[in-house]
Design a protein around this motif. Structure first.
Motif, short mmCIF file in Angstrom:
data_model
loop_
_atom_site.label_atom_id
_atom_site.label_comp_id
_atom_site.label_asym_id
_atom_site.label_seq_id
_atom_site.Cartn_x
_atom_site.Cartn_y
_atom_site.Cartn_z
N ILE A 154 0.91 -1.22 0.06
CA ILE A 154 -0.02 0.04 -0.01
C ILE A 154 0.86 1.25 -0.07
O ILE A 154 0.72 2.13 -0.68
N THR A 155 1.67 1.29 0.79
CA THR A 155 2.70 2.54 1.06
C THR A 155 4.05 2.48 0.23
O THR A 155 4.19 1.43 -0.22
N ASP A 196 -5.44 -5.71 -12.08
CA ASP A 196 -6.26 -5.08 -12.71
C ASP A 196 -6.45 -3.61 -12.86
O ASP A 196 -7.71 -3.25 -12.62
N ALA A 197 -5.64 -2.90 -12.70
CA ALA A 197 -5.64 -1.55 -12.63
C ALA A 197 -6.02 -0.88 -13.97
O ALA A 197 -5.97 -1.27 -15.02
N PHE A 198 -6.52 0.09 -13.84
CA PHE A 198 -7.03 1.17 -14.87
C PHE A 198 -6.86 2.55 -14.28
O PHE A 198 -6.18 2.84 -13.21
N LYS A 199 -7.00 3.53 -15.03
CA LYS A 199 -6.54 4.81 -14.76
C LYS A 199 -7.13 5.52 -13.81
O LYS A 199 -6.36 6.49 -12.65
N ASP A 200 -8.23 4.92 -12.99
CA ASP A 200 -9.07 5.52 -11.81
C ASP A 200 -9.23 4.78 -10.63
O ASP A 200 -9.74 4.77 -9.89
N GLY A 201 -8.55 3.34 -10.75
CA GLY A 201 -8.65 2.27 -9.86
C GLY A 201 -7.99 1.08 -10.01
O GLY A 201 -7.34 0.64 -10.98
N ALA A 230 -5.35 7.36 -5.82
CA ALA A 230 -4.10 8.25 -6.34
C ALA A 230 -2.90 8.23 -5.60
O ALA A 230 -1.80 8.24 -5.84
N ASN A 231 -2.97 7.94 -4.03
CA ASN A 231 -2.08 7.87 -3.14
C ASN A 231 -1.13 6.56 -3.26
O ASN A 231 -0.10 6.49 -3.17
#
Length: 567
Positions: free
Chosen positions: A200-201, A239-244, A257-258
């Motif tokens: 995550i970080t 399964d990333a995409f531009k917003d999540g 975003a973080n």
């Protein structure tokens, strides 16, 4: 060919030792008794005709002080003929990694390089610049490197190969917790993921990159081959995409975003990639004389719209959900690369005079389309013997209907081949099959410019070779016109489709895919390996090499398949 870890590190160790002896290296650091440690080796990447990125990690044991380093590039292993040198700092702000763009180099030339802190030297690496003219080119193409799944024997093979440059098409690390994906044998192999939690970080991503870079085969590969790399989803989240991403929950894991910013910072710190003002933009081109223009794309983060659920598209959630999914699926505005990257690529293809236009990107572009009847039969939710037998009959019925001349088909067979009654869908809508208008736009650009198009792909953990054809969405009369060919590599260590279709053996999977999918020429359903692409003025040749195990550092490697695409 059988190999062992001692042989795999021999070249780098000897080069390091000879260089240290020639320079009279001691064991103490300048100004102190504790020298900096280079625990993760060295790497080079993003070569151009006159410069190349050099990378290392350096840290004083037990200290967070900055480490001032000198880098040297030489034409000999003893560093008596230094052609480029300078200084760079490894600091806490970059996780103690250091990168520098070593310039003033000659085109098409092999070099040695190293970093030094006082009289302490890093291992010695080998790199090379891009040629200004080229008659031939060999690239080693890799994807999907999963530490807990097994050893990086594929990296060892690439390091020994005659490929001049290494390409990594993404999933260089995986973000899952230690008990997550492909970890069942991790403890017995001594490859439990660090940290134990899901990434995550920034500290999490740095630690995972460090673990992957600690692998001896990874260090050896990076020391011997300059790498050109792009990320896929697992460098951030599945399964990333531009917003999540599928594997991101804002309520418990914070703002997307973080997380993305932390992942991209760690990627740029730990990879030998040229970093610009915007870390999110990694699409870029490399020209190998007038032979090959290699365009590295980002199909994952910069412009991709969210994936469409195949169940909704197939009607499993009802007609209303199907209509909404179908509208999104066929929308001209639906993006894979994003408008800015697509415009850039079109400009690159238009301007390039190279004989071959090669796209280095993450996911399958070929049309992996299955009729709904077969897709339903391959659903593994019902593992009963009766369901499996029924599924096999459904697949066989379709294959027999396909092989039967249209005039001789029974009414039932005609219905199976009727795409209105039995429509075709790509089985993986995370790939280009989920972005059909965007794919058609790209392929139409290559068709209209009359470019020789080769697409490289990874992501699936299996090996594939397909024709790239138009669907006729823009010009119906061009439907099924061949535009190029796709060569897709297997994984370094991640398990493939054979684990999801566990009730079928690899030969059955291969038979189904090759029989059902019109544009697919060949696939392998069970082996880990890499793809070697060789280019000349007359042909592009793909050779798929496989290892027999990733569960032991003793293994054999063999050529599994080859395909030549004439110019």
């Amino acid at each position: 060919m059988t190999t062992s870890p001692s042989r795999r590190e021999f070249v780098v160790r000897v080069a390091s030792l000879s260089a240290a002896l020639a320079a009279g290296a001691g064991l103490s650091a300048c100004g102190g008794n504790t020298p900096a440690e280079f625990n993760f080796g060295v790497a080079s990447g993003d070569p151009l005709a006159n410069k190349v990125i050099l990378w290392t990690h350096a840290k004083f044991p037990g200290s967070d002080n900055d480490v001032s380093l000198r880098y040297q590039v030489a034409s000999d292993a003893a560093f008596t003929q230094v052609v480029s040198e300078g200084t760079v700092v490894a600091s806490s702000s970059t996780g103690f990694t250091a990168k520098v763009d070593a310039s003033g180099l000659q085109a098409g030339t092999a070099y040695f390089y190293r970093f030094s802190q006082g009289s302490t030297h890093s291992p010695v690496g080998r790199t090379r610049t891009l040629p200004q003219t080229a008659d031939s080119l060999k690239l080693a193409v890799m994807s999907c490197t999963n530490y807990p799944a097994g050893f990086f024997n594929v990296y060892a093979e690439v390091a020994k190969s005659d490929a001049e440059f290494a390409l990594h098409l993404g999933d260089y690390i995986y973000e899952y917790a230690a008990s997550g994906y492909a970890s069942s044998a991790a403890a017995s192999l001594g490859r439990v993921s660090v940290p134990s939690n899901e990434l995550i970080t920034l500290a999490d991503y740095r630690a995972r990159h460090a673990q992957y870079k600690s692998d001896p085969d990874s260090k050896n590969l990076h020391a011997l081959k300059p790498m050109i790399a792009v990320w896929d989803d697992h460098e951030i989240a599945n399964d990333a995409f531009k917003d999540g991403a599928e594997n991101h929950t804002t309520a418990t894991e914070g703002a997307w975003a973080n997380r993305k910013a932390a992942a991209l910072q760690a990627y740029h710190e730990w990879m030998p990639i040229r970093t610009g003002a915007d870390k999110a933009k990694i699409y870029r081109s490399f020209n190998f004389g007038n032979l090959v223009s290699l365009h590295m794309l980002d199909t994952r983060l910069i412009g991709r719209d969210e994936q469409i659920d195949i169940g909704a598209l197939a009607g499993a959630a009802g007609p209303e959900a199907r209509n909404a999914a179908l509208a999104a699926f066929s929308s001209p505005a639906r993006q894979m690369l994003g408008a800015e990257q697509m415009q850039w690529l079109q400009g690159q293809l238009t301007a390039s005079t190279a004989r071959w236009q090669v796209l280095g990107q993450q996911v399958l572009m070929g049309r992996m389309e299955f009729p709904v009847s077969v897709l339903s039969a391959l659903n593994t939710s019902d593992l009963s013997e009766a369901a499996q037998l029924a599924g096999q009959k459904t697949v066989n019925d379709y294959l027999i209907a396909k092989a039967t001349p249209a005039s001789a088909r029974t009414p039932a067979q005609a219905d199976l081949m009727n795409t209105t009654l039995n429509p075709k869908l790509g089985y993986n809508l995370d790939a280009w099959d989920g972005y059909v208008v965007a794919r058609e736009t790209l392929l139409m650009t290559a068709y209209q410019l009359q470019k020789r198009l080769v697409v490289l792909a990874g992501d699936t953990h299996n090996a594939w070779h397909s024709d790239l054809t138009l669907m006729g969405l823009v010009v119906p009369s061009l439907a099924n016109t061949k535009v190029g060919e796709e060569f897709a590599t297997s994984s370094v260590s991640s398990p493939g489709i054979e684990t999801y279709l566990a009730t079928l053996n690899p030969a059955q999977i291969k038979g189904i895919f090759e029989g059902v999918v019109d544009d697919l020429n060949w696939m392998d359903a069970s082996k880990r390996g890499y793809l070697k692409m060789s280019f000349s003025a007359t042909e592009a040749k793909g050779e798929w090499f496989f290892v027999d195990t990733i569960s032991s550092r003793t293994y054999t490697s063999a050529l599994g398949h080859s395909r030549t695409m004439p110019a």
